[in-house]
Design a protein around this motif. Structure first.
Motif, mmCIF file in Angstrom:
data_model
loop_
_atom_site.group_PDB
_atom_site.id
_atom_site.type_symbol
_atom_site.label_atom_id
_atom_site.label_comp_id
_atom_site.label_asym_id
_atom_site.label_seq_id
_atom_site.Cartn_x
_atom_site.Cartn_y
_atom_site.Cartn_z
ATOM 1 N N VAL A 273 0.992 -1.139 -0.079
ATOM 2 C CA VAL A 273 0.122 0.029 -0.099
ATOM 3 C C VAL A 273 0.834 1.231 0.155
ATOM 4 C CG1 VAL A 273 -1.723 1.237 1.184
ATOM 5 C CG2 VAL A 273 -1.885 -1.270 1.098
ATOM 6 N N LEU A 274 0.696 1.990 -0.960
ATOM 7 C CA LEU A 274 1.475 3.312 -1.185
ATOM 8 C C LEU A 274 1.104 4.561 -0.416
ATOM 9 C CD1 LEU A 274 2.443 3.398 -5.019
ATOM 10 C CD2 LEU A 274 3.108 1.947 -3.238
ATOM 11 N N LYS A 275 1.735 5.507 -0.345
ATOM 12 C CA LYS A 275 1.420 6.687 0.351
ATOM 13 C C LYS A 275 0.159 7.149 -0.216
ATOM 14 C CE LYS A 275 3.817 10.608 0.343
ATOM 15 N NZ LYS A 275 5.297 11.490 0.221
ATOM 16 N N TYR B 188 4.842 -3.729 -6.843
ATOM 17 C CA TYR B 188 6.335 -3.422 -6.660
ATOM 18 C C TYR B 188 6.499 -2.389 -5.685
ATOM 19 C CZ TYR B 188 6.746 0.518 -9.585
ATOM 20 O OH TYR B 188 6.769 1.621 -10.111
ATOM 21 N N PHE B 189 7.607 -2.258 -5.073
ATOM 22 C CA PHE B 189 7.846 -1.256 -3.954
ATOM 23 C C PHE B 189 9.511 -1.247 -4.125
ATOM 24 C CE2 PHE B 189 8.622 0.862 -0.243
ATOM 25 C CZ PHE B 189 7.449 1.852 -0.057
ATOM 26 N N PHE B 190 9.979 0.109 -4.182
ATOM 27 C CA PHE B 190 11.242 0.391 -4.117
ATOM 28 C C PHE B 190 11.855 1.287 -2.825
ATOM 29 C CE2 PHE B 190 14.820 3.193 -4.936
ATOM 30 C CZ PHE B 190 15.783 2.203 -5.686
ATOM 31 N N ASN B 191 12.383 0.345 -2.063
ATOM 32 C CA ASN B 191 12.506 0.987 -0.713
ATOM 33 C C ASN B 191 14.126 1.309 -0.465
ATOM 34 O OD1 ASN B 191 12.912 1.627 2.088
ATOM 35 N ND2 ASN B 191 12.323 -0.537 2.781
ATOM 36 N N ASP C 198 16.031 12.694 -4.539
ATOM 37 C CA ASP C 198 15.254 12.185 -3.712
ATOM 38 C C ASP C 198 15.263 10.372 -4.116
ATOM 39 O OD1 ASP C 198 13.844 11.552 -1.342
ATOM 40 O OD2 ASP C 198 12.094 12.942 -1.967
ATOM 41 N N ASP C 199 14.279 9.694 -3.759
ATOM 42 C CA ASP C 199 14.149 8.200 -3.885
ATOM 43 C C ASP C 199 13.113 8.017 -4.972
ATOM 44 O OD1 ASP C 199 12.196 8.748 -2.132
ATOM 45 O OD2 ASP C 199 12.369 6.906 -1.008
ATOM 46 N N VAL C 200 11.846 8.347 -4.853
ATOM 47 C CA VAL C 200 10.873 7.906 -5.611
ATOM 48 C C VAL C 200 9.681 9.004 -5.860
ATOM 49 C CG1 VAL C 200 9.019 6.151 -5.886
ATOM 50 C CG2 VAL C 200 11.170 5.400 -4.581
ATOM 51 N N ILE C 201 9.272 9.220 -7.031
ATOM 52 C CA ILE C 201 8.011 9.981 -7.308
ATOM 53 C C ILE C 201 7.172 9.029 -7.596
ATOM 54 C CG2 ILE C 201 6.985 11.652 -8.866
ATOM 55 C CD1 ILE C 201 9.697 12.865 -9.129
ATOM 56 N N THR C 202 6.014 9.388 -6.974
ATOM 57 C CA THR C 202 4.650 8.556 -7.239
ATOM 58 C C THR C 202 3.752 9.833 -7.674
ATOM 59 O OG1 THR C 202 5.240 6.714 -5.590
ATOM 60 C CG2 THR C 202 2.926 6.796 -6.617
ATOM 61 N N ALA C 203 2.980 10.168 -6.675
ATOM 62 C CA ALA C 203 2.122 11.349 -6.898
ATOM 63 C C ALA C 203 2.628 12.703 -6.716
ATOM 64 C CB ALA C 203 0.880 11.098 -5.912
ATOM 65 N N GLY C 204 3.912 12.681 -6.375
ATOM 66 C CA GLY C 204 4.545 14.069 -6.214
ATOM 67 C C GLY C 204 4.535 14.747 -5.001
ATOM 68 N N THR C 205 3.842 14.292 -3.996
ATOM 69 C CA THR C 205 3.733 14.762 -2.605
ATOM 70 C C THR C 205 4.944 15.236 -2.102
ATOM 71 O OG1 THR C 205 1.835 13.318 -2.690
ATOM 72 C CG2 THR C 205 2.143 14.755 -0.776
ATOM 73 N N ALA C 206 5.865 14.262 -2.039
ATOM 74 C CA ALA C 206 7.175 14.418 -1.283
ATOM 75 C C ALA C 206 7.936 15.528 -2.037
ATOM 76 C CB ALA C 206 8.216 13.027 -1.504
ATOM 77 N N ILE C 207 8.082 15.624 -3.286
ATOM 78 C CA ILE C 207 8.604 16.459 -4.274
ATOM 79 C C ILE C 207 7.985 17.951 -3.928
ATOM 80 C CG2 ILE C 207 9.451 17.531 -6.378
ATOM 81 C CD1 ILE C 207 11.042 14.822 -5.533
ATOM 82 N N ASP D 35 11.224 6.725 -11.019
ATOM 83 C CA ASP D 35 9.828 7.553 -11.471
ATOM 84 C C ASP D 35 8.808 6.485 -11.697
ATOM 85 O OD1 ASP D 35 7.847 8.778 -12.816
ATOM 86 O OD2 ASP D 35 8.804 9.258 -14.651
ATOM 87 N N ARG D 36 7.624 6.444 -11.029
ATOM 88 C CA ARG D 36 6.888 5.356 -11.114
ATOM 89 C C ARG D 36 5.806 5.717 -12.311
ATOM 90 N NH1 ARG D 36 6.061 1.672 -6.527
ATOM 91 N NH2 ARG D 36 4.009 1.709 -7.572
ATOM 92 N N ALA D 37 5.901 6.824 -12.790
ATOM 93 C CA ALA D 37 5.342 7.280 -14.017
ATOM 94 C C ALA D 37 3.798 6.946 -13.809
ATOM 95 C CB ALA D 37 5.907 6.529 -15.097
HETATM 96 P P1 OMP Z 1 4.801 10.532 -3.536
HETATM 97 O O1 OMP Z 1 4.911 11.598 -2.274
HETATM 98 O O2 OMP Z 1 3.416 10.111 -3.716
HETATM 99 O O3 OMP Z 1 5.383 10.810 -4.908
HETATM 100 O O4 OMP Z 1 5.439 9.356 -3.025
HETATM 101 C C1 OMP Z 1 7.034 9.243 -3.013
HETATM 102 C C2 OMP Z 1 7.182 8.554 -1.549
HETATM 103 O O5 OMP Z 1 6.579 7.486 -1.334
HETATM 104 C C3 OMP Z 1 8.680 8.291 -1.643
HETATM 105 O O6 OMP Z 1 9.488 9.478 -1.090
HETATM 106 C C4 OMP Z 1 8.719 7.064 -0.603
HETATM 107 O O7 OMP Z 1 8.561 7.581 0.737
HETATM 108 C C5 OMP Z 1 7.388 6.423 -0.827
HETATM 109 N N1 OMP Z 1 7.575 5.293 -1.870
HETATM 110 C C6 OMP Z 1 8.521 4.506 -1.966
HETATM 111 O O8 OMP Z 1 9.418 4.769 -0.978
HETATM 112 N N2 OMP Z 1 8.685 3.516 -2.730
HETATM 113 C C7 OMP Z 1 7.659 3.272 -3.729
HETATM 114 O O9 OMP Z 1 7.862 2.166 -4.583
HETATM 115 C C8 OMP Z 1 6.586 3.895 -3.552
HETATM 116 C C9 OMP Z 1 6.257 4.935 -2.572
HETATM 117 C C10 OMP Z 1 5.132 5.486 -2.329
HETATM 118 O O10 OMP Z 1 4.417 5.206 -1.153
HETATM 119 O O11 OMP Z 1 4.448 6.077 -3.260
#
Ligand code: OMP
Length: 217
Positions: free
Chosen positions: A24-26, A33-36, A124-133, A155-157
């Motif tokens: 479950v993602l943020k 899949y998940f990239f930690n 940073d590590d990952v972009i999903t919905a862009g909240t962290a960025i 980039d989870r695109a």
């Molecule tokens: P957004 O803030 O939605 O772009 O999600 C990115 C953040 O979600 C990353 O900085 C992580 O904290 C976390 N995340 C991962 O680390 N790996 C993933 O594969 C997916 C997520 C995620 O929750 O979307």
């Protein structure tokens, strides 16, 4: 896919940083899949991740005065990138990271390292919905810095959850007019799984997820 991207996927799989299953993602989406990046937890793996980020950083040709790693997972990533830029490429990149809680004694403040003024690239590590960025962009603006680029590992695109139909990256790019680069995207992971030919149901679930949330369906 370029050779270094394939190498990066293999490296992430070997360190169990990239895993397949149900996560479950943020954003609330359930991902196959998940990239930690938190599992790059040895000197050896940090050295390696620093080399990948530094290569992608140089490829991107960012304009910068300082590179910024947002707390928490961005902190070792920005340190590893700065170390690799210096030791392997003789490039000095001043770096900074933030505290999640402001310190009101000693040196005080919420930024550690180089002040966030001038041109700032986020690492940073990952972009999903862009909240962290977007949170990082807010921190940089508050410090009167100018965001000039973003570099992530993955980039989870995915389409932004705001219903605009745009990808998270597109939305950030349009709002800020900056380059956003990733070492790999979800498409590279799917391509890798197809090449191997051994992923069966996992590959099927990746494609289904992409059909539901991906930008390039
Ligand atoms: P957004 O803030 O939605 O772009 O999600 C990115 C953040 O979600 C990353 O900085 C992580 O904290 C976390 N995340 C991962 O680390 N790996 C993933 O594969 C997916 C997520 C995620 O929750 O979307």
């Amino acid at each position: 896919m370029k050779e270094y991207q394939r190498e990066f996927i293999e490296f992430a799989l070997a360190n169990e940083v990239l895993r397949f299953g149900s996560f479950v993602l943020k954003s609330g989406r359930t991902s196959p899949y998940f990239f930690n990046a938190g599992l790059f937890n040895s000197g050896k793996s940090l050295n390696a991740i620093g080399r990948f980020y530094a290569a992608a950083f140089l490829d991107a040709n960012f304009e910068y005065d300082v590179i910024f790693g947002p707390a928490y997972k961005g902190i070792p990533l920005v340190c590893a990138t700065a170390m690799s830029l210096s030791s392997q490429h003789s490039i000095e990149a001043p770096f900074a990271f933030n505290r999640k809680e402001k310190k009101d004694h000693g040196e005080g403040g919420d930024i550690v390292g180089t002040p966030l003024s001038g041109k700032v690239v986020v690492v940073d590590d990952v972009i999903t919905a862009g909240t962290a960025i977007n949170e990082s962009i807010g921190i940089i603006r508050e410090k009167k810095g100018v965001l000039t680029g973003v570099l992530v590992a993955v980039d989870r695109a995915e389409i932004a959850p705001d219903g605009s139909g745009k990808s998270a990256i597109q939305a950030i790019q349009e709002a800020n007019n900056i380059p956003i680069r990733a070492i790999i995207t979800m498409d590279h992971i799917i391509e890798y799984m197809e090449e191997k030919g051994t992923y069966g149901d996992q590959l099927k679930m990746m494609k289904e997820y992409k059909a539901q949330y991906g930008i390039n369906k």
